[in-house]
Design an enzyme around this catalytic site. Sequence first.
Site, PDB file in Angstrom:
ATOM      1  N   ASP A 286      -1.686   9.517   3.988  1.00 29.27           N
ATOM      2  CA  ASP A 286      -0.309   9.328   4.469  1.00 29.27           C
ATOM      3  C   ASP A 286       0.437  10.652   4.311  1.00 29.27           C
ATOM      4  O   ASP A 286      -0.072  11.605   3.739  1.00 29.27           O
ATOM      5  CB  ASP A 286       0.390   8.179   3.727  1.00 29.27           C
ATOM      6  CG  ASP A 286       0.583   8.460   2.236  1.00 29.27           C
ATOM      7  OD1 ASP A 286      -0.280   9.133   1.641  1.00 29.27           O
ATOM      8  OD2 ASP A 286       1.595   8.032   1.657  1.00 29.27           O
TER       9      ASP A 286
ATOM     10  N   ASP B 158     -17.237   3.131   5.977  1.00 28.38           N
ATOM     11  CA  ASP B 158     -16.796   4.382   6.605  1.00 28.38           C
ATOM     12  C   ASP B 158     -16.062   4.054   7.897  1.00 28.38           C
ATOM     13  O   ASP B 158     -16.518   4.348   8.993  1.00 28.38           O
ATOM     14  CB  ASP B 158     -17.996   5.309   6.865  1.00 28.38           C
ATOM     15  CG  ASP B 158     -17.540   6.624   7.495  1.00 28.38           C
ATOM     16  OD1 ASP B 158     -16.338   6.960   7.336  1.00 28.38           O
ATOM     17  OD2 ASP B 158     -18.358   7.299   8.144  1.00 28.38           O
TER      18      ASP B 158
ATOM     19  N   GLU C 135      -9.734   6.108   2.158  1.00 31.98           N
ATOM     20  CA  GLU C 135      -8.641   7.071   2.223  1.00 31.98           C
ATOM     21  C   GLU C 135      -9.034   8.285   1.381  1.00 31.98           C
ATOM     22  O   GLU C 135     -10.082   8.271   0.703  1.00 31.98           O
ATOM     23  CB  GLU C 135      -7.316   6.453   1.732  1.00 31.98           C
ATOM     24  CG  GLU C 135      -6.120   7.347   2.047  1.00 31.98           C
ATOM     25  CD  GLU C 135      -4.759   6.656   1.974  1.00 31.98           C
ATOM     26  OE1 GLU C 135      -4.682   5.452   1.665  1.00 31.98           O
ATOM     27  OE2 GLU C 135      -3.748   7.348   2.239  1.00 31.98           O
TER      28      GLU C 135
HETATM   29  O1  G3I Z   1      -4.579  -1.506 -13.667  1.00 30.16           O
HETATM   30  C1  G3I Z   1      -5.368  -2.564 -13.130  1.00 30.16           C
HETATM   31  C2  G3I Z   1      -6.543  -2.861 -14.041  1.00 30.16           C
HETATM   32  O2  G3I Z   1      -6.065  -3.317 -15.277  1.00 30.16           O
HETATM   33  C3  G3I Z   1      -7.446  -3.904 -13.382  1.00 30.16           C
HETATM   34  O3  G3I Z   1      -8.601  -4.065 -14.160  1.00 30.16           O
HETATM   35  C4  G3I Z   1      -7.839  -3.429 -11.989  1.00 30.16           C
HETATM   36  C5  G3I Z   1      -8.673  -4.458 -11.232  1.00 30.16           C
HETATM   37  O4  G3I Z   1      -8.881  -4.053  -9.893  1.00 30.16           O
HETATM   38  O5  G3I Z   1      -6.663  -3.170 -11.224  1.00 30.16           O
HETATM   39  C6  G3I Z   1      -5.872  -2.133 -11.771  1.00 30.16           C
HETATM   40  O6  G3I Z   1      -4.801  -1.862 -10.923  1.00 30.16           O
HETATM   41  C7  G3I Z   1      -5.089  -1.117  -9.764  1.00 30.16           C
HETATM   42  C8  G3I Z   1      -4.184   0.093  -9.716  1.00 30.16           C
HETATM   43  O7  G3I Z   1      -4.389   0.794  -8.521  1.00 30.16           O
HETATM   44  C9  G3I Z   1      -4.431   1.033 -10.900  1.00 30.16           C
HETATM   45  O8  G3I Z   1      -5.612   1.764 -10.761  1.00 30.16           O
HETATM   46  C10 G3I Z   1      -4.873  -1.993  -8.546  1.00 30.16           C
HETATM   47  O9  G3I Z   1      -5.846  -3.015  -8.508  1.00 30.16           O
HETATM   48  C11 G3I Z   1      -4.965  -1.187  -7.283  1.00 30.16           C
HETATM   49  O10 G3I Z   1      -4.543  -1.977  -6.193  1.00 30.16           O
HETATM   50  C12 G3I Z   1      -4.095   0.045  -7.357  1.00 30.16           C
HETATM   51  O11 G3I Z   1      -4.392   0.838  -6.239  1.00 30.16           O
HETATM   52  C13 G3I Z   1      -3.542   1.920  -5.960  1.00 30.16           C
HETATM   53  C14 G3I Z   1      -3.091   1.827  -4.503  1.00 30.16           C
HETATM   54  O12 G3I Z   1      -2.347   2.979  -4.160  1.00 30.16           O
HETATM   55  C15 G3I Z   1      -2.243   0.602  -4.225  1.00 30.16           C
HETATM   56  O13 G3I Z   1      -1.092   0.622  -4.984  1.00 30.16           O
HETATM   57  C16 G3I Z   1      -4.356   3.195  -6.166  1.00 30.16           C
HETATM   58  O14 G3I Z   1      -4.633   3.374  -7.562  1.00 30.16           O
HETATM   59  C17 G3I Z   1      -3.582   4.401  -5.648  1.00 30.16           C
HETATM   60  O15 G3I Z   1      -4.446   5.529  -5.694  1.00 30.16           O
HETATM   61  C18 G3I Z   1      -3.113   4.155  -4.212  1.00 30.16           C
HETATM   62  O16 G3I Z   1      -2.319   5.249  -3.864  1.00 30.16           O
HETATM   63  C19 G3I Z   1      -2.008   5.406  -2.497  1.00 30.16           C
HETATM   64  C20 G3I Z   1      -0.499   5.600  -2.438  1.00 30.16           C
HETATM   65  O17 G3I Z   1       0.137   4.389  -2.807  1.00 30.16           O
HETATM   66  C21 G3I Z   1      -0.035   6.069  -1.066  1.00 30.16           C
HETATM   67  N1  G3I Z   1      -0.770   7.233  -0.653  1.00 30.16           N
HETATM   68  C22 G3I Z   1      -2.212   7.037  -0.624  1.00 30.16           C
HETATM   69  C23 G3I Z   1      -2.742   6.636  -1.975  1.00 30.16           C
HETATM   70  C24 G3I Z   1      -4.260   6.471  -1.958  1.00 30.16           C
HETATM   71  O18 G3I Z   1      -4.694   5.290  -1.364  1.00 30.16           O
HETATM   72  O1  9MR Z   2      -2.025   3.706   5.799  1.00 31.73           O
HETATM   73  C1  9MR Z   2      -1.588   3.359   4.497  1.00 31.73           C
HETATM   74  C2  9MR Z   2      -2.234   4.249   3.451  1.00 31.73           C
HETATM   75  O2  9MR Z   2      -1.967   5.605   3.695  1.00 31.73           O
HETATM   76  C3  9MR Z   2      -1.823   3.778   2.065  1.00 31.73           C
HETATM   77  O3  9MR Z   2      -2.424   4.517   1.046  1.00 31.73           O
HETATM   78  C4  9MR Z   2      -2.206   2.316   1.886  1.00 31.73           C
HETATM   79  C5  9MR Z   2      -1.848   1.774   0.510  1.00 31.73           C
HETATM   80  O4  9MR Z   2      -0.496   1.730   0.279  1.00 31.73           O
HETATM   81  O5  9MR Z   2      -1.565   1.562   2.868  1.00 31.73           O
HETATM   82  C6  9MR Z   2      -1.917   1.930   4.183  1.00 31.73           C
HETATM   83  O6  9MR Z   2      -1.190   1.144   5.074  1.00 31.73           O
HETATM   84  C7  9MR Z   2      -1.677  -0.157   5.196  1.00 31.73           C
HETATM   85  C8  9MR Z   2      -0.702  -1.135   4.574  1.00 31.73           C
HETATM   86  O7  9MR Z   2      -0.584  -0.908   3.183  1.00 31.73           O
HETATM   87  C9  9MR Z   2      -1.150  -2.556   4.855  1.00 31.73           C
HETATM   88  N1  9MR Z   2      -1.334  -2.762   6.266  1.00 31.73           N
HETATM   89  C10 9MR Z   2      -2.309  -1.859   6.902  1.00 31.73           C
HETATM   90  C11 9MR Z   2      -1.927  -0.423   6.676  1.00 31.73           C
HETATM   91  C12 9MR Z   2      -3.029   0.527   7.182  1.00 31.73           C
HETATM   92  O8  9MR Z   2      -3.229   0.473   8.505  1.00 31.73           O
END
Ligand code: G3I
Ligand code: 9MR
Length: 566
Positions: A185, A538, A547
Amino acid sequence: MIKTILSLATVAFAAVLTSCGSKPALCDNSAIMVDQCGYAPTDAKMALLFSKGEKFSVLDCDGRTVLSGDVSAPAFWPEAGDSVRQIDFSRLSAEGCYVISVDDSILSPSFRITPRPHQAALTSAARAFYYNRASMAIDELHGGKWARSAGHPDTLVLVHKSAASESRPEGTRLSLPGGWYDAGDYNKYIVNSAISTYTLLLASDLFASVADTLALSIPESGSASPDLTSETLYNLRWMLSMQDPADGGVYAKLTSLSFEGFIMPADCHMQRYVVAKSTAAALDLAATAAFASRTLPLRSESLKPLADSCRTVAAKAYAWAKANPDVIFHNPDDVSTGEYGDGDVSDEWFWASTEMWLLTGDDAYAADAAAHVKTCSLPSWGCVAPLAFYSMASANRSLPGINAVEELAQVADSLLAAAEASPIRLSMSLFDWGSNSFVANSAMLKAVAYKCLPTRSDYVASLRDDLHYIFGRNATGYSFVTGVGSRPPMNIHHRPSAADGIAEPVPGFLAGGPNTVVPADCGGVETRSSYPAKAYADQECSYSTNEVAINWNAPLVFALLADVSF
Ligand code: G3I
Ligand code: 9MR
């Protein structure tokens, strides 16, 4: 050169395929997993077999058998729902191009035995940050076919209502250009920038001899600062600008209200905002700026003035956090981009106060750190406590009552014990979102521990196992870094890669990797395995497995620098 290797491998491939003809059921070339970058001549060398099999041969790429042996007994790997056999070919040390065949019917991808097999991957992974720069064009000289126009100038950013203050009411216009896009993003988040930037600064500090000479071919190449430092500063300078000079508070992110579509940066016109100040953002900036202030002058004398500003920013951000110790960030109702939400900021307190103490020697910071001592096995954006141990261990100065090297050794030992018990020699058994970054962070921790305890060569062997996993020795058969290896990801969830009209994705990016957190991220239908170690797709739509992100590439660069340095 790569073309030659592939065509040689094709000759060998064809030779084995001939014998495959008689056993069509076993004629499978995706069941042997190797590090597609290769193995160093003196290292242990292992491939994985995800199939039945008894005898293996290693063939050179002209088809000559150079080594034969027995495949190990199978071991069940619950995370993959599969039995795995190991193929140990450590005895082979001659440099060259090879393939492995099992029972004359299963063939591996080709790979090399060569000193520093991951050198090219290191350069590529470090250059990925350049490609993710906001607010500037990627020119052809440095970006090659991935050159693109500038986007997101971020010179007319508005203060969101959640971030309004007396001197900067809602709607105030700010100019905050630069920095890296977070991931696939186009938004910029302080919490995630901090761990990423710190990781690269620490890499430059610990592996200076290799890091300071790394040629990245970026616009700043040839300046007084090393390339990796210049790249890191592109983001650090933006981070410093996210502080409100009036009170020292730090905005959590610079973002559009919702995610942009899959379009190029230059085509993005959504309004951008700074959103809510938070304690985590203030402490993370304080910690990163304090570390930068302490170490940048070692990279180049010319960075002394920047180091001084970092010190001022760090002290002000820390003071804001003292006055606002528990402001937890939540996305405001009208904002749906990444949250990096973290309800527990004790680890941020521990990290920031430790860095401030290391920078200033002031006992007040030591007292704050003592009140927040925390551990967690591996660092992540949500748990930064290990970074405090990294900084203490590498500065060889621990807070009273703490032995940072011992702490790190304990974690490293438990990671090695887990790897020992794993059928694929992997320390990780929980596959979370960004699972590959946990592998990279595990390698990073082993690298820091080895730097402090140079007799522990087993830490280095284990970090190399982590790298072998990332470059193909895993349950999916992918090398998880774009442009690296014979089977890299082609469809990462990365807006420029999706929109630029070029078949190959932007190179050097580590895909998030297998996990089952959002099994149906490609819509209503699950498109991947329900076993976590195989749950990788993929596909561009698979944002939860495919991502890319700056906090995933940074520990990869760290681990690769360690690998090349040791
Ligand atoms: O902390 C809990 C843990 O206790 C549990 O055992 C585990 C089970 O799956 O979940 C853990 O929480 C996770 C959390 O990350 C911490 O690592 C959540 O499931 C998981 O949904 C969450 O994912 C994050 C995701 O955003 C959604 O919020 C990723 O770490 C994080 O890297 C990702 O970041 C995104 C940004 O929001 C937007 N830009 C892209 C980026 C990469 O995808
Ligand atoms: O495209 C988004 C990505 O860059 C973010 O890391 C991710 C997690 O927040 O979310 C993606 O957007 C998705 C949204 O969260 C849920 N609907 C589908 C979107 C991707 O096409």
